[in-house]
Design a protein around this motif. Structure first.
Motif, PDB file in Angstrom:
ATOM      1  N   ALA A 137       6.100  -3.570 -13.901  1.00  0.00           N
ATOM      2  CA  ALA A 137       4.815  -3.668 -13.205  1.00  0.00           C
ATOM      3  C   ALA A 137       4.978  -4.008 -11.730  1.00  0.00           C
ATOM      4  N   ILE A 138       5.959  -4.843 -11.405  1.00  0.00           N
ATOM      5  CA  ILE A 138       6.110  -5.267 -10.012  1.00  0.00           C
ATOM      6  C   ILE A 138       7.115  -4.413  -9.251  1.00  0.00           C
ATOM      7  N   SER A 139       7.514  -3.284  -9.842  1.00  0.00           N
ATOM      8  CA  SER A 139       8.449  -2.404  -9.147  1.00  0.00           C
ATOM      9  C   SER A 139       7.781  -1.146  -8.606  1.00  0.00           C
ATOM     10  N   VAL A 140       6.532  -0.910  -8.976  1.00  0.00           N
ATOM     11  CA  VAL A 140       5.824   0.279  -8.499  1.00  0.00           C
ATOM     12  C   VAL A 140       4.579  -0.149  -7.733  1.00  0.00           C
ATOM     13  N   THR A 141       4.148   0.703  -6.819  1.00  0.00           N
ATOM     14  CA  THR A 141       3.073   0.319  -5.894  1.00  0.00           C
ATOM     15  C   THR A 141       1.783   1.089  -6.166  1.00  0.00           C
ATOM     16  N   THR A 142       1.434   1.237  -7.437  1.00  0.00           N
ATOM     17  CA  THR A 142       0.203   1.947  -7.766  1.00  0.00           C
ATOM     18  C   THR A 142      -1.035   1.165  -7.328  1.00  0.00           C
ATOM     19  N   VAL A 143      -1.158  -0.062  -7.797  1.00  0.00           N
ATOM     20  CA  VAL A 143      -2.327  -0.878  -7.456  1.00  0.00           C
ATOM     21  C   VAL A 143      -2.381  -1.188  -5.964  1.00  0.00           C
ATOM     22  N   PRO A 144      -1.288  -1.625  -5.322  1.00  0.00           N
ATOM     23  CA  PRO A 144      -1.353  -1.852  -3.878  1.00  0.00           C
ATOM     24  C   PRO A 144      -1.719  -0.600  -3.089  1.00  0.00           C
ATOM     25  N   ALA A 145      -1.241   0.558  -3.522  1.00  0.00           N
ATOM     26  CA  ALA A 145      -1.595   1.800  -2.823  1.00  0.00           C
ATOM     27  C   ALA A 145      -3.090   2.064  -2.939  1.00  0.00           C
ATOM     28  N   GLY A 146      -3.648   1.851  -4.119  1.00  0.00           N
ATOM     29  CA  GLY A 146      -5.087   2.013  -4.291  1.00  0.00           C
ATOM     30  C   GLY A 146      -5.867   1.027  -3.438  1.00  0.00           C
ATOM     31  N   ALA A 147      -5.354  -0.204  -3.333  1.00  0.00           N
ATOM     32  CA  ALA A 147      -6.019  -1.217  -2.520  1.00  0.00           C
ATOM     33  C   ALA A 147      -5.982  -0.862  -1.042  1.00  0.00           C
ATOM     34  N   ASN A 148      -4.839  -0.419  -0.552  1.00  0.00           N
ATOM     35  CA  ASN A 148      -4.728  -0.055   0.858  1.00  0.00           C
ATOM     36  C   ASN A 148      -5.615   1.144   1.183  1.00  0.00           C
ATOM     37  N   ALA A 149      -5.705   2.074   0.228  1.00  0.00           N
ATOM     38  CA  ALA A 149      -6.589   3.225   0.423  1.00  0.00           C
ATOM     39  C   ALA A 149      -8.045   2.770   0.531  1.00  0.00           C
ATOM     40  N   ALA A 150      -8.430   1.794  -0.284  1.00  0.00           N
ATOM     41  CA  ALA A 150      -9.803   1.301  -0.262  1.00  0.00           C
ATOM     42  C   ALA A 150     -10.122   0.589   1.051  1.00  0.00           C
ATOM     43  N   VAL A 151      -9.207  -0.263   1.510  1.00  0.00           N
ATOM     44  CA  VAL A 151      -9.436  -0.972   2.776  1.00  0.00           C
ATOM     45  C   VAL A 151      -9.472   0.019   3.937  1.00  0.00           C
ATOM     46  N   ALA A 152      -8.549   0.976   3.941  1.00  0.00           N
ATOM     47  CA  ALA A 152      -8.540   1.988   4.998  1.00  0.00           C
ATOM     48  C   ALA A 152      -9.827   2.808   4.975  1.00  0.00           C
ATOM     49  N   LEU A 153     -10.322   3.113   3.787  1.00  0.00           N
ATOM     50  CA  LEU A 153     -11.576   3.853   3.664  1.00  0.00           C
ATOM     51  C   LEU A 153     -12.748   3.074   4.240  1.00  0.00           C
ATOM     52  N   SER A 154     -12.746   1.775   4.017  1.00  0.00           N
ATOM     53  CA  SER A 154     -13.852   0.949   4.522  1.00  0.00           C
ATOM     54  C   SER A 154     -13.892   0.932   6.046  1.00  0.00           C
ATOM     55  N   TYR A 155     -12.744   1.137   6.695  1.00  0.00           N
ATOM     56  CA  TYR A 155     -12.681   1.155   8.162  1.00  0.00           C
ATOM     57  C   TYR A 155     -12.571   2.579   8.716  1.00  0.00           C
ATOM     58  N   GLY A 156     -12.595   3.561   7.843  1.00  0.00           N
ATOM     59  CA  GLY A 156     -12.528   4.955   8.301  1.00  0.00           C
ATOM     60  C   GLY A 156     -11.170   5.363   8.821  1.00  0.00           C
ATOM     61  N   ASP A 157     -10.106   4.699   8.383  1.00  0.00           N
ATOM     62  CA  ASP A 157      -8.742   5.040   8.797  1.00  0.00           C
ATOM     63  C   ASP A 157      -8.207   6.110   7.842  1.00  0.00           C
ATOM     64  N   VAL A 158      -8.389   7.359   8.223  1.00  0.00           N
ATOM     65  CA  VAL A 158      -8.021   8.467   7.349  1.00  0.00           C
ATOM     66  C   VAL A 158      -6.508   8.544   7.143  1.00  0.00           C
ATOM     67  N   GLY A 159      -5.741   8.258   8.188  1.00  0.00           N
ATOM     68  CA  GLY A 159      -4.283   8.344   8.088  1.00  0.00           C
ATOM     69  C   GLY A 159      -3.722   7.410   7.029  1.00  0.00           C
ATOM     70  N   GLN A 160      -4.105   6.138   7.078  1.00  0.00           N
ATOM     71  CA  GLN A 160      -3.627   5.189   6.077  1.00  0.00           C
ATOM     72  C   GLN A 160      -4.174   5.512   4.691  1.00  0.00           C
TER      73      GLN A 160
END
Length: 320
Positions: A249-272
């Motif tokens: 569970a702590i070797s893959v970045t599925t949940v963190p990737a989803g979280a970063n996508a959500a935060v980037a979406l909230s600020y309109g950062d398409v690249g991230q």
């Protein structure tokens, strides 16, 4: 050793007893005629070495015991018995290497069903990861990885593909898709709320983040780690070494990737956002591919090395 408790219709009891007696690695056979009331029938108990359990269960199902009666399986944590020791020696292979497909399908069924509990864990894990990516805090990221329940549906997809169980595969895929979609939407709203409270801001997302920038900057190692995690995860499930799943569970970045996508979406950062989505997709594909191939390889290897676990009709039990 495993303990089997079966309720068998009267007309099938003799066949069940004969089958249990012919299977290598069985002992402690007990028959209670007429003991069952719902459904009516006889009760049969038998202990079986883990290495021989899968074929015995398959043969019992071929008799229709699961339809006309029931089959319950329990792990025996401690068995002080010379007969049990002899049965384990008789069964070829090692217990840790044996795959019980019925048990695997049942465990992945429970873990891959879209429930309120599963959804809450997914959403909470993604929100924790959102705090981790904004604060560039690796501890929060690791914690979010451990909380995330996404490996259950991934294992369900792999098991469904190998066992040709389309319902399990589709149910798992649905849980995975809906779970991540709900988590990303909820975390986007969470990010906007934290921004309104002054706890998040755009500068925190744009600043250098040496501890967490890998989350939205996928590279070949992202896929390699996902592949290795898929192998380790499926091996831990098939060998009942559940403790290893924490490391997976702590070797893959599925949940963190989803979280970063959500935060980037909230600020309109398409690249991230797209970088995080790519990281998420690489991890999911890598785990499914390697997990499926691991199960196929393990299934073929076990059959090649150990063959059938049944003695010929009328053959006496082998001496240990």
């Amino acid at each position: 050793m495993l303990h089997l408790r079966m309720i068998t219709p009267h007309h099938l009891t003799d066949q069940v007893v004969e089958l249990a007696g012919r299977t290598v690695g069985t002992t402690h056979l007990v028959v209670l005629p007429g003991a069952a009331r719902d459904p009516e029938g006889d009760v049969v108990f038998v202990d079986v070495a883990r290495e021989a359990a899968d074929e015995l269960l398959a043969e019992m199902r071929s008799l229709g015991i699961d339809e006309a009666g029931s089959i319950a399986v329990e792990n025996i944590d401690l068995s002080i018995s010379r007969r049990a020791d002899e049965a384990e020696k008789e069964a070829p292979g090692e217990a840790a290497d044996a795959v019980i497909w019925e048990q695997l399908a049942e465990s992945t069924h429970e873990e891959s069903t879209l429930t309120i509990t599963y959804s809450v864990f997914m959403i909470v894990a993604t929100m924790i990861a959102a705090c981790g990516v904004v604060l560039d805090n690796a501890i929060l990221i690791v914690g979010a990885m451990a909380v995330g329940p996404e490996f259950g549906p991934l294992a369900g997809i792999c098991t469904g593909l190998v066992q040709r169980a389309p319902k399990l595969a589709w149910r798992s895929a649905l849980a995975l898709l809906v779970g991540f979609a709900a988590a990303i939407v909820a975390t986007t709203v969470f990010s906007l709320a934290m921004d309104a409270l002054g706890l998040f801001d755009r500068g925190m997302l744009d600043r250098p983040r040496p501890n967490t920038s890998f989350i939205w900057q996928p590279d070949p190692f992202s896929f390699v780690v996902a592949v290795l995690a898929g192998v380790a995860g499926m091996m831990s499930l098939t060998s009942a070494r559940a403790g290893a799943l924490v490391g997976v569970a702590i070797s893959v970045t599925t949940v963190p990737a989803g979280a970063n996508a959500a935060v980037a979406l909230s600020y309109g950062d398409v690249g991230q956002m797209w970088g995080s989505a790519e990281q998420l997709l690489l991890n999911l594909v890598g785990i499914v591919v390697s997990g499926t191939l691991t199960l196929i390889g393990w299934k073929l290897l076990w059959r090649t090395q150990h063959g059938r676990m049944l003695r010929p009709p009328g053959a006496p039990p082998r001496k240990p």
